[in-house]
Scaffold this motif. Structure first.
Motif, PDB file in Angstrom:
ATOM      1  N   LYS A  48       1.026   5.834  14.664  1.00  0.00           N
ATOM      2  CA  LYS A  48      -0.208   5.925  15.639  1.00  0.00           C
ATOM      3  C   LYS A  48      -0.992   6.907  16.104  1.00  0.00           C
ATOM      4  CE  LYS A  48      -1.297   3.042  19.815  1.00  0.00           C
ATOM      5  NZ  LYS A  48      -0.864   2.384  20.983  1.00  0.00           N
ATOM      6  N   GLN A  49      -0.463   7.907  16.042  1.00  0.00           N
ATOM      7  CA  GLN A  49      -1.137   9.190  16.412  1.00  0.00           C
ATOM      8  C   GLN A  49      -1.909   9.488  14.932  1.00  0.00           C
ATOM      9  OE1 GLN A  49       2.091  12.449  16.383  1.00  0.00           O
ATOM     10  NE2 GLN A  49       0.226  14.512  16.531  1.00  0.00           N
ATOM     11  N   VAL A  50      -1.094   9.505  13.368  1.00  0.00           N
ATOM     12  CA  VAL A  50      -1.706   9.631  12.049  1.00  0.00           C
ATOM     13  C   VAL A  50      -3.468   8.862  12.810  1.00  0.00           C
ATOM     14  CG1 VAL A  50      -2.129   9.414  10.077  1.00  0.00           C
ATOM     15  CG2 VAL A  50       0.166  10.411  10.908  1.00  0.00           C
ATOM     16  N   ILE A  51      -3.137   7.274  12.417  1.00  0.00           N
ATOM     17  CA  ILE A  51      -4.269   6.724  12.478  1.00  0.00           C
ATOM     18  C   ILE A  51      -5.500   6.828  13.145  1.00  0.00           C
ATOM     19  CG2 ILE A  51      -4.556   4.510  12.498  1.00  0.00           C
ATOM     20  CD1 ILE A  51      -2.173   3.664  10.944  1.00  0.00           C
ATOM     21  N   LEU A  52      -5.086   7.212  14.332  1.00  0.00           N
ATOM     22  CA  LEU A  52      -5.737   7.298  16.109  1.00  0.00           C
ATOM     23  C   LEU A  52      -6.790   8.453  15.396  1.00  0.00           C
ATOM     24  CD1 LEU A  52      -6.847   6.419  18.339  1.00  0.00           C
ATOM     25  CD2 LEU A  52      -5.169   7.645  19.289  1.00  0.00           C
ATOM     26  N   LYS A  88      -0.598  15.151   7.594  1.00  0.00           N
ATOM     27  CA  LYS A  88      -0.082  15.243   6.245  1.00  0.00           C
ATOM     28  C   LYS A  88       1.216  14.553   6.594  1.00  0.00           C
ATOM     29  CE  LYS A  88      -1.312  16.506   1.826  1.00  0.00           C
ATOM     30  NZ  LYS A  88       0.089  16.680   0.978  1.00  0.00           N
ATOM     31  N   ARG A  89       1.683  15.653   7.399  1.00  0.00           N
ATOM     32  CA  ARG A  89       3.270  16.118   7.104  1.00  0.00           C
ATOM     33  C   ARG A  89       3.860  14.470   7.740  1.00  0.00           C
ATOM     34  NH1 ARG A  89       6.364  16.845  11.042  1.00  0.00           N
ATOM     35  NH2 ARG A  89       4.744  16.907  12.215  1.00  0.00           N
ATOM     36  N   ILE A  90       3.380  14.251   8.643  1.00  0.00           N
ATOM     37  CA  ILE A  90       3.705  12.990   9.431  1.00  0.00           C
ATOM     38  C   ILE A  90       3.805  11.921   7.910  1.00  0.00           C
ATOM     39  CG2 ILE A  90       3.597  11.694  11.171  1.00  0.00           C
ATOM     40  CD1 ILE A  90       2.695  13.048  12.963  1.00  0.00           C
ATOM     41  N   ILE A  91       2.905  11.362   7.696  1.00  0.00           N
ATOM     42  CA  ILE A  91       3.185  10.472   6.476  1.00  0.00           C
ATOM     43  C   ILE A  91       4.140  11.213   5.339  1.00  0.00           C
ATOM     44  CG2 ILE A  91       1.690   9.397   4.743  1.00  0.00           C
ATOM     45  CD1 ILE A  91       1.621   8.177   7.387  1.00  0.00           C
TER      46      ILE A  91
END
Length: 381
Positions: free
Chosen positions: A259-263, A329-332
């Motif tokens: 959610k953090q990434v998409i937001l 990028k790191r999270i994904i």
């Protein structure tokens, strides 16, 4: 003849030896004194990308870089002249190339054998591409761990004074009457908030927390993100398009981090559109994978900036920290089997793309769109 010898016939021993060479996980390459290849097993074919039909009877230089070929011929000539081994019996590492021109690291150990008056040289070869990549990953993890510890300690020392500065500045801002004082205090409050965000993103980047994996319905998650940014989009005259399958889109992942990434990517897209436009968030089923794209209608990504986008602290925004994309990028990439790319759109704007393995995703899609209401200046769904 020894009755206990399982190979009473030399041909039997030769057959077993040939089978072992052919099926081993190491590449076997044998050449004669004239550098002609006489043995080239299956693993050597895979490593070099060359079939044995292409190389048997040919000069070994066909599969070596010019520098490697020259050095190898000199070593063979030196041994034949002096019979003093230099590399024989030892393991060496060097770079060479595959048939397609790709350079790769390999490990090779040499041996020599004499049959009659002829001398043969054998190299036992291992492709070190995956080994080197794993070593680099371990080193990177160690460096990040050390840097993460430093960032954590420094952040702690900075955060406490920032909290006090921000708190006092907000108190003064509420009681200030002079417009000039208000403007100065607002700058202090905004800058403190920016530094607090920077510290948080630094911790995320250099001291990442372990993923908490669960089954996540991306269709629900994307709707939540849309609801969070809807008011902001309305104020910026940006239309939101959510294009998702009507059925659940299930993935294994860390819900909060996804959610953090998409937001973050959605807000990046909106910030790129100074004069309004359309932000499209789409989820597409691709067999056993799901592809999420966040597309904007901003100016796109200039060519010189494309290679710098994921560098920490690099930003094109006036108030950006330059860490959002690096963290995203790191999270994904920490999610197994996932990838993240960012590129310019076909016509305009930028497209962020995330692909993930999916445990459930149906191909039909349903679209909901928020468009401006020309009369009231509002958006309808």
């Amino acid at each position: 003849m020894d009755e206990n010898d399982p190979f009473r016939e030399p041909s039997q021993a030769l057959t077993v030896l040939q089978g072992a060479i052919e099926n081993t996980n190491e590449g076997f390459v044998t050449i004669d004194e004239n550098h002609r290849v006489v043995i080239f097993n299956r693993e050597a074919e895979r490593i070099f990308g060359v079939s044995r039909e292409e190389i048997l009877g040919k000069d070994l230089g066909v599969i070596l870089t010019p520098q490697c070929s020259q050095g190898h011929k000199m070593a063979v000539a030196r041994y034949l002249d002096t019979r003093q081994p230099k590399l024989i019996g030892h393991q060496s590492e060097f770079l060479t190339s595959r048939k397609n021109g790709e350079l790769f690291p390999l490990s090779i150990s040499f041996s020599v054998s004499t049959i009659g008056e002829k001398t043969f040289f054998t190299g036992i070869i291992r492709d070190l591409t995956e080994t080197k990549a794993l070593q680099e990953q371990v080193l990177k993890s160690e460096r990040l761990a050390a840097l993460g510890q430093l960032v954590s300690e420094v952040s702690h020392e900075i955060k406490n004074p920032l909290v006090m500065i921000g708190g006092y500045a907000r108190q003064l801002l509420r009681s200030a009457r002079d417009p000039k004082d208000q403007a100065k205090l607002k700058i202090i409050v905004d800058e403190v908030r920016r530094l607090e965000t920077l510290i948080g993103e630094l911790r995320d980047l250099y001291r990442p927390k372990a993923l908490t994996l669960e089954t996540v319905d991306l269709a629900v998650l994307l709707k939540e993100v849309r609801d969070l940014i809807q008011e902001e989009a309305r104020n910026k005259k940006i239309g939101l398009v959510l294009d998702i399958p009507p059925a659940p889109v299930l993935v294994e992942g860390d819900r909060d981090k996804l959610k953090q990434v998409i937001l973050n990517l959605s807000r990046n897209g909106m910030e790129a559109m100074d004069r309004g436009g359309k932000l499209t968030v789409r989820a597409r089923c691709l067999n056993d994978r799901v592809e999420i794209t966040i597309s904007d209608e901003g100016p796109g990504i200039p060519e010189p900036e494309r290679e710098k986008l994921f560098l920490p602290f690099y930003t094109t925004k006036k108030q950006g920290t330059g860490l959002g994309l690096s963290v995203s990028k790191r999270i994904i990439e920490e999610h197994r089997g996932c990838s993240f790319t960012l590129a310019s759109g076909q016509d305009k704007g930028a497209v962020a793309k995330i692909t993930m393995p999916s445990t459930a995703c149906e191909l039909p899609t349903a679209k909901t769109e928020a468009v401006p209401d020309k009369k009231q200046g509002r958006r309808k769904k």
